[in-house]
Design a protein around this motif. Structure first.
Motif, PDB file in Angstrom:
ATOM      1  N   TYR A   1      -5.965  10.143   7.555  1.00 30.06           N
ATOM      2  CA  TYR A   1      -6.546   8.976   6.881  1.00 30.06           C
ATOM      3  C   TYR A   1      -5.498   7.877   6.694  1.00 30.06           C
ATOM      4  CZ  TYR A   1     -10.289  12.264   6.051  1.00 30.06           C
ATOM      5  OH  TYR A   1     -11.287  13.181   6.233  1.00 30.06           O
ATOM      6  N   CYS A   2      -4.264   8.288   6.390  1.00 28.85           N
ATOM      7  CA  CYS A   2      -3.162   7.328   6.272  1.00 28.85           C
ATOM      8  C   CYS A   2      -2.916   6.651   7.621  1.00 28.85           C
ATOM      9  CB  CYS A   2      -1.885   8.038   5.819  1.00 28.85           C
ATOM     10  SG  CYS A   2      -1.993   8.831   4.204  1.00 28.85           S
TER      11      CYS A   2
ATOM     12  N   GLN B   1      -7.014  -1.397  -5.080  1.00 22.18           N
ATOM     13  CA  GLN B   1      -7.855  -0.315  -4.569  1.00 22.18           C
ATOM     14  C   GLN B   1      -7.104   0.951  -4.944  1.00 22.18           C
ATOM     15  OE1 GLN B   1      -7.273   2.125  -1.905  1.00 22.18           O
ATOM     16  NE2 GLN B   1      -9.187   3.018  -2.535  1.00 22.18           N
TER      17      GLN B   1
ATOM     18  N   PRO C   1      -3.256   7.318  -2.643  1.00 20.56           N
ATOM     19  CA  PRO C   1      -3.283   6.196  -1.705  1.00 20.56           C
ATOM     20  C   PRO C   1      -3.906   4.983  -2.400  1.00 20.56           C
ATOM     21  CG  PRO C   1      -4.102   8.188  -0.669  1.00 20.56           C
ATOM     22  CD  PRO C   1      -3.993   8.472  -2.137  1.00 20.56           C
TER      23      PRO C   1
ATOM     24  N   TYR D   1       1.055   5.328   1.006  1.00 22.64           N
ATOM     25  CA  TYR D   1       0.435   6.337   1.860  1.00 22.64           C
ATOM     26  C   TYR D   1       1.183   7.659   1.756  1.00 22.64           C
ATOM     27  CZ  TYR D   1       3.955   5.688   5.592  1.00 22.64           C
ATOM     28  OH  TYR D   1       5.105   5.640   6.321  1.00 22.64           O
TER      29      TYR D   1
ATOM     30  N   ARG E   1      -9.905   4.074   1.375  1.00 20.53           N
ATOM     31  CA  ARG E   1      -8.851   3.063   1.495  1.00 20.53           C
ATOM     32  C   ARG E   1      -9.474   1.674   1.476  1.00 20.53           C
ATOM     33  NH1 ARG E   1      -4.445   6.324   3.360  1.00 20.53           N
ATOM     34  NH2 ARG E   1      -5.182   8.368   2.691  1.00 20.53           N
TER      35      ARG E   1
ATOM     36  N   THR F   1      -3.858   0.406  -2.720  1.00 21.98           N
ATOM     37  CA  THR F   1      -3.488  -0.883  -2.134  1.00 21.98           C
ATOM     38  C   THR F   1      -3.519  -1.936  -3.231  1.00 21.98           C
ATOM     39  OG1 THR F   1      -4.466  -0.272  -0.003  1.00 21.98           O
ATOM     40  CG2 THR F   1      -4.076  -2.616  -0.383  1.00 21.98           C
TER      41      THR F   1
ATOM     42  N   PHE G   1       0.835  -1.200   0.000  1.00 18.10           N
ATOM     43  CA  PHE G   1       0.000   0.000   0.000  1.00 18.10           C
ATOM     44  C   PHE G   1       0.868   1.248   0.000  1.00 18.10           C
ATOM     45  CE2 PHE G   1       0.768  -0.631   4.473  1.00 18.10           C
ATOM     46  CZ  PHE G   1       0.809   0.646   5.025  1.00 18.10           C
TER      47      PHE G   1
ATOM     48  N   HIS H   1      -5.588   4.126   8.469  1.00 21.63           N
ATOM     49  CA  HIS H   1      -5.438   2.918   7.656  1.00 21.63           C
ATOM     50  C   HIS H   1      -4.292   2.043   8.172  1.00 21.63           C
ATOM     51  CE1 HIS H   1      -4.366   0.879   3.669  1.00 21.63           C
ATOM     52  NE2 HIS H   1      -5.514   0.384   4.037  1.00 21.63           N
TER      53      HIS H   1
ATOM     54  N   TYR I   1      -8.496  10.706  -1.474  1.00 18.62           N
ATOM     55  CA  TYR I   1      -7.531  10.193  -0.502  1.00 18.62           C
ATOM     56  C   TYR I   1      -8.168   9.704   0.794  1.00 18.62           C
ATOM     57  CZ  TYR I   1      -7.926  14.704   1.848  1.00 18.62           C
ATOM     58  OH  TYR I   1      -8.408  15.811   2.498  1.00 18.62           O
TER      59      TYR I   1
END
Length: 196
Positions: free
Chosen positions: A70-71, A178, A163, A63, A186, A165, A61, A74, A183
């Motif tokens: 948000y990072c 994903q 961001p 970030y 996730r 994945t 992933f 996650h 942003y």
């Protein structure tokens, strides 16, 4: 009032971010994942091909940085479910353009114990088609909120990833993507676990 102001500011960032990342496409399901070799923040050599030899899959992933709530959420969610992810044979790797010093701050905030890689020169982000160069006006706007992206990256340019994945199977092919220019969105741990 403070939360309302923060929500307003983040909404503006979303609108600017979405407009500036239209050219990014990410990689697609079924594509061969580009190999990469890098050292993680603990000095461990991370080689995608080698990881796939010893694990059923790799969850890779991207970030933005330690300053992104948000990072951090996650990463914390992945850390909280790390035992379940590892039990399914997955090795977790997070990639950021930030310097190792900034990665240390991420680890403090999230307690992440999996590999986090500083993508110096943005080679991994470019290979996975998630890199974008921030327009000067956006980078300046971030600075007014105390976020100097170039400085956090230990670079002269302000580059961030979309961001994203990827779940990479033992055969080296991508089996889940994903990728969303919003942003705030996730891949959920539940979603990842269901695909491992």
């Amino acid at each position: 009032m403070k939360n309302l102001k923060r929500t307003f500011i983040l909404s503006i960032f979303v609108l600017i971010f979405v407009g500036s990342t239209k050219a990014q496409t990410g990689l697609k399901n079924g594509e061969v994942a580009p190999n990469f070799i890098a050292k993680d923040s603990e000095g461990k050599l991370i080689n995608l091909k080698q990881l796939l030899k010893g694990n059923k899959s790799v969850v890779l992933f991207f970030y933005r940085g330690q300053w992104c709530p948000y990072c951090n959420k996650h990463i914390k969610n992945l850390q909280d479910s790390l035992q379940s992810l590892n039990a399914k044979g997955a090795y977790i790797v997070g990639v950021t353009p930030e310097s190792d010093e900034s990665i240390s701050k991420t680890k403090e905030k999230t307690k992440a114990s999996f590999s986090l890689v500083s993508d110096n020169g943005y080679k991994i982000m470019k290979a996975y088609k998630v890199d974008y160069i921030m327009e000067e006006s956006l980078a300046s706007k971030y600075k007014t909120y105390g976020i100097d992206v170039a400085k956090n990256n230990g670079a002269i340019d302000a580059v961030l990833p979309v961001p994203a994945t990827y779940i990479i199977g033992k055969d080296g092919k991508i089996k889940f993507v994903q990728f969303d220019t919003d942003y705030k969105k996730r891949a959920s741990v539940k979603e990842i676990l269901a695909l491992l």
